[in-house]
Design an enzyme around this catalytic site. Sequence first.
Site, PDB file in Angstrom:
ATOM      1  N   ASP A  83      43.383   5.943  70.809  1.00 28.95           N
ATOM      2  CA  ASP A  83      43.275   5.404  69.476  1.00 28.95           C
ATOM      3  C   ASP A  83      44.533   5.479  68.457  1.00 28.95           C
ATOM      4  O   ASP A  83      44.912   6.832  68.321  1.00 28.95           O
ATOM      5  CB  ASP A  83      42.031   5.750  68.778  1.00 28.95           C
ATOM      6  N   ASP A 134      45.494  -1.512  64.297  1.00 31.74           N
ATOM      7  CA  ASP A 134      44.426  -0.562  64.592  1.00 31.74           C
ATOM      8  C   ASP A 134      43.791  -1.049  65.991  1.00 31.74           C
ATOM      9  O   ASP A 134      43.303  -2.003  66.137  1.00 31.74           O
ATOM     10  CB  ASP A 134      43.184  -0.636  63.536  1.00 31.74           C
TER      11      ASP A 134
END
Length: 462
Positions: free
Chosen positions: A339, A139
């Site tokens: 992201d 992440d």
Amino acid sequence: MELVFLVVFSLLAIASSLEEDTSHKTCFKEFQGHQVHNLSNSGLHLPLHHVHGPCSHLASPSPLSFSDILDRDETRIEALNSRLTKNHKTKSSKSKLSGKLNPNSVSIPLRPGMPIGTGNYYSFIGLGTPSKYYAMVIDTGSSFTWLQCQPCSVYCHRQVGTTFDPKTSKTHHYLSCATTECDSLEVATLNAPSCSASNLCIYAASYGDSSFSVGYLSSDKLTLAPSQTVPGFVYGCGEDNEGLFGQSAGLVGLARNKLSMLGQLSTKYGYAFSYCLPTSGSVGSLSIGSFNPSMYTFTPMLTNSHDPTLYFLRLVGITVSGQLLQVPGSAYKTATIIDSGTVISRLPVTVYTALKGSIVKALSKYTRAPAYSLLDTCYKGTVASLGNAIPEVRLIYLRGAEMKLSAQNVMLDVDNGVSCLAFAGSSGASGIAIIGNRQQETFNVAYDVTNSRIGFAAGGCR
């Protein structure tokens, strides 16, 4: 939330056991083989597999529907928005019972997480001495790494493979509250740390969808490949892990923070990383360290003072079939994040409306289908059947970097022979824009933190 921490910290002192799951050895053996096979002088380059690739046998007994993944995507967006508002305040875990408780580079394989119940990509990360490997979600929007640990004093969700037992590692150490790493937790986890009765540092990592991990701050030997190890890696040994983590063992944070994996590995490999997110028919990897800048076009890596850990850039234009969308330049001037953990890209409402209009015009001969979750531009037919009718879309960034999106980046298949535009509008007038992982698939994306730039190169996955 305070009540949750009252329970959590009091129960951290209670020992329990977790039955280990050893049903995924086949995929892990494949992973090990790729590690050795791809070792080279320029670093370790390992494969990333799609959900329908060689490791699809990792499927969850109750797999997520794509609608579920989109719902979770929305909660992530809400959390990112809240982190960038002026009213955001770091949470504090106040509990009266808390006392109870360089030029080198390395690459590791990533896999889409749908088989293990998450919409993100994951990789196997080695920890401990002797080293054992664990399926960890990767992440770029998080700064802290943690994994589930025995004795799971409160709760561990079901995961792929065995649960890490710190007692079996010769190099594991719990960190005290007096360490600088404990002092740094508040920025990395958005929660203040607590101390156990024996002065051990307790972390609490919480996420926008109400998921959280709580446990003891630890250090141990990290293994990215048999010949690539890092002693004293700092991470969280989670003994209460609840929420939407699927069957992963934990989470690896790659945001801009000294406690993230990137921050800790930067002295050895350099302050940069790159990845390629594959489709079902390709192979990709995550590389930490050096990359070849000549293959990329770059845009500045920007910083937002409300959350300097995230990766910002500036989108300045979008073309459809070579024609710029007819929107004013000011329409793009909103905070924009790239992201890996967000699936569907969000665009400013004015920009999205114009993009949607161009797609609808290009696909006017095809039959519309009802909206699917947050996706409101859908058609009867798969991406393959729509074929060349799907127009070329280019995302243009500040200083000329761009992404030429293929049909698979523009549209996606959902349920029952329906495909939808893989973009959505930002929520609210002040909502952030996000470049999600669907649009990044098959691109090499480089995060050069040292030189504050983000690079894009087409055809990154083999």
